[in-house]
Design a protein around this motif. Sequence first.
Motif, short mmCIF file in Angstrom:
data_model
loop_
_atom_site.label_atom_id
_atom_site.label_comp_id
_atom_site.label_asym_id
_atom_site.label_seq_id
_atom_site.Cartn_x
_atom_site.Cartn_y
_atom_site.Cartn_z
N VAL A 168 10.87 -41.82 43.95
CA VAL A 168 11.10 -40.45 44.40
C VAL A 168 12.55 -40.31 44.83
O VAL A 168 13.23 -41.29 45.15
CB VAL A 168 10.16 -40.06 45.57
N ALA A 169 13.03 -39.07 44.86
CA ALA A 169 14.44 -38.81 45.13
C ALA A 169 14.85 -39.25 46.53
O ALA A 169 16.02 -39.58 46.75
CB ALA A 169 14.74 -37.33 44.94
N SER A 170 13.93 -39.26 47.49
CA SER A 170 14.28 -39.72 48.84
C SER A 170 14.74 -41.17 48.81
O SER A 170 15.63 -41.56 49.59
CB SER A 170 13.09 -39.55 49.78
N GLN A 171 14.17 -41.99 47.94
CA GLN A 171 14.62 -43.38 47.81
C GLN A 171 16.04 -43.43 47.27
O GLN A 171 16.88 -44.20 47.75
CB GLN A 171 13.68 -44.14 46.87
N ASP A 172 16.32 -42.60 46.26
CA ASP A 172 17.67 -42.56 45.67
C ASP A 172 18.70 -42.09 46.69
O ASP A 172 19.79 -42.65 46.79
CB ASP A 172 17.69 -41.63 44.46
N LEU A 173 18.34 -41.05 47.45
CA LEU A 173 19.28 -40.51 48.44
C LEU A 173 19.54 -41.50 49.56
O LEU A 173 20.69 -41.66 49.99
CB LEU A 173 18.73 -39.20 49.00
N ALA A 174 18.49 -42.16 50.04
CA ALA A 174 18.67 -43.14 51.11
C ALA A 174 19.55 -44.30 50.64
O ALA A 174 20.46 -44.75 51.36
CB ALA A 174 17.32 -43.65 51.58
N ALA A 175 19.29 -44.78 49.42
CA ALA A 175 20.11 -45.86 48.87
C ALA A 175 21.54 -45.39 48.65
O ALA A 175 22.51 -46.11 48.96
CB ALA A 175 19.51 -46.36 47.56
N ALA A 176 21.70 -44.18 48.11
CA ALA A 176 23.04 -43.65 47.85
C ALA A 176 23.83 -43.49 49.15
O ALA A 176 25.03 -43.81 49.21
CB ALA A 176 22.94 -42.32 47.12
N HIS A 177 23.17 -42.99 50.19
CA HIS A 177 23.86 -42.79 51.46
C HIS A 177 24.29 -44.12 52.07
O HIS A 177 25.39 -44.24 52.62
CB HIS A 177 22.97 -42.01 52.43
N ALA A 178 23.42 -45.13 51.96
CA ALA A 178 23.78 -46.46 52.46
C ALA A 178 24.97 -47.03 51.70
O ALA A 178 25.90 -47.60 52.30
CB ALA A 178 22.58 -47.39 52.35
N ILE A 179 24.98 -46.86 50.39
CA ILE A 179 26.10 -47.33 49.57
C ILE A 179 27.37 -46.58 49.94
O ILE A 179 28.45 -47.17 50.08
CB ILE A 179 25.77 -47.17 48.08
N TRP A 180 27.27 -45.25 50.09
CA TRP A 180 28.44 -44.44 50.44
C TRP A 180 29.03 -44.87 51.77
O TRP A 180 30.25 -45.02 51.91
CB TRP A 180 28.05 -42.96 50.47
N ARG A 181 28.18 -45.09 52.79
CA ARG A 181 28.66 -45.50 54.10
C ARG A 181 29.44 -46.82 54.00
O ARG A 181 30.51 -46.97 54.60
CB ARG A 181 27.51 -45.68 55.08
N MET A 182 28.90 -47.77 53.27
CA MET A 182 29.57 -49.06 53.14
C MET A 182 30.85 -48.95 52.32
O MET A 182 31.85 -49.61 52.60
CB MET A 182 28.61 -50.09 52.55
N ALA A 183 30.82 -48.12 51.29
CA ALA A 183 32.03 -47.90 50.48
C ALA A 183 33.13 -47.26 51.31
O ALA A 183 34.31 -47.61 51.17
CB ALA A 183 31.70 -47.04 49.26
N GLU A 184 32.74 -46.33 52.18
CA GLU A 184 33.71 -45.70 53.09
C GLU A 184 34.31 -46.75 54.03
O GLU A 184 35.52 -46.79 54.24
CB GLU A 184 33.03 -44.60 53.89
N ALA A 185 33.43 -47.58 54.60
CA ALA A 185 33.88 -48.57 55.58
C ALA A 185 34.82 -49.59 54.95
O ALA A 185 35.77 -50.05 55.59
CB ALA A 185 32.68 -49.27 56.21
N GLU A 186 34.56 -49.94 53.68
CA GLU A 186 35.37 -50.96 53.01
C GLU A 186 36.42 -50.36 52.07
O GLU A 186 37.14 -51.10 51.41
CB GLU A 186 34.45 -51.90 52.22
#
Length: 327
Positions: free
Chosen positions: A299-317
């Motif tokens: 479901v899209a909630s899984q994609d969004l949660a994964a995407a947001h986690a990736i985005w946060r880490m990409a921002e941090a690094e």
Amino acid sequence: MRIVTQSDVERLLPVRPCVDVMRQAMSATSRRNVSLPIRQFMPIPDAPGKLAIMPGTLGEPACFGIKLVCKYDRPHDDPLGTHVGMVMLFDSVKGIPLAMIEGSSLTAIRTSAASALATDILARKNATRLAIIGNGEQAMRHVHAMRAVRDIDNINVWGRDTERASAFAAKVADETGVETIAWKTVAETAADADIICTTTSAKTAVLFAADLKAGQHINLVGSAIPTTAEVDDGAVSKSRFYVDYRDAAMAAAGELLGAIERGVITDAHIVGEIGEVINGNAPDRQNDDQITMYKSLGVASQDLAAAHAIWRMAEAENKGITVDLMD
């Protein structure tokens, strides 16, 4: 906006931490702190493919977006795979795009992590023997995902092509150091397993009620449309059946819908969503003899949660490519 490529997706969100991301996502899904329109497919004229469209919103973290995936029939060893696409992630407060993230790896990681979550919740705590039905990308992903939540010490595999299955078994053994055997039949593969993952493109059942034993946990992963199924009606009826999202299951879970249509079960056979178990609103495994079955549709909630986690880490690094949308 940040563009995150496949290599960074793989590095920033390996399957083990993604299990916790999926736990939060599925809890939110079952609390309905989401909006999840049912996935739509658009055929591509004069081409062996279709576009899958999965929009949605997530309340915490507050974001929305859409996954666009091109699903094309390709040879087994094609480096592109069968799924090519992206997730577009937006901030809900400001209504601005945060990231465009490569979708094939994101989908593969979150799918196997969601199965691992269900396994962690439903499988016996002492489960150590794994059966993988299928030998494609999700098969390998599920090997590593199951090892993230259980101490797997034996792996059996099956595939329609025996040579390919043997090569897959050798690769699994090499990557994991775990004894891995390729079997000629699904029944042999599943016989002594504690956990079974079906990751096939089968149109009709390959795993049957007669193949199942007391205490097993099964993740149904390969089938995602109402006209296909990886297990038979008997396997569905003798199991405690769990889903990721009830509305999606009633629209596309072929194993469940087929058994309902043939009068073997009713929709009341669904024990609950995996998020309902997490939230304390549905029971989990009640004893070591029960057979539990988790139907994964994604479901899209899984994609969004994964995407947001990736985005946060990409921002941090400071990873990926930043694009100034105001230029």
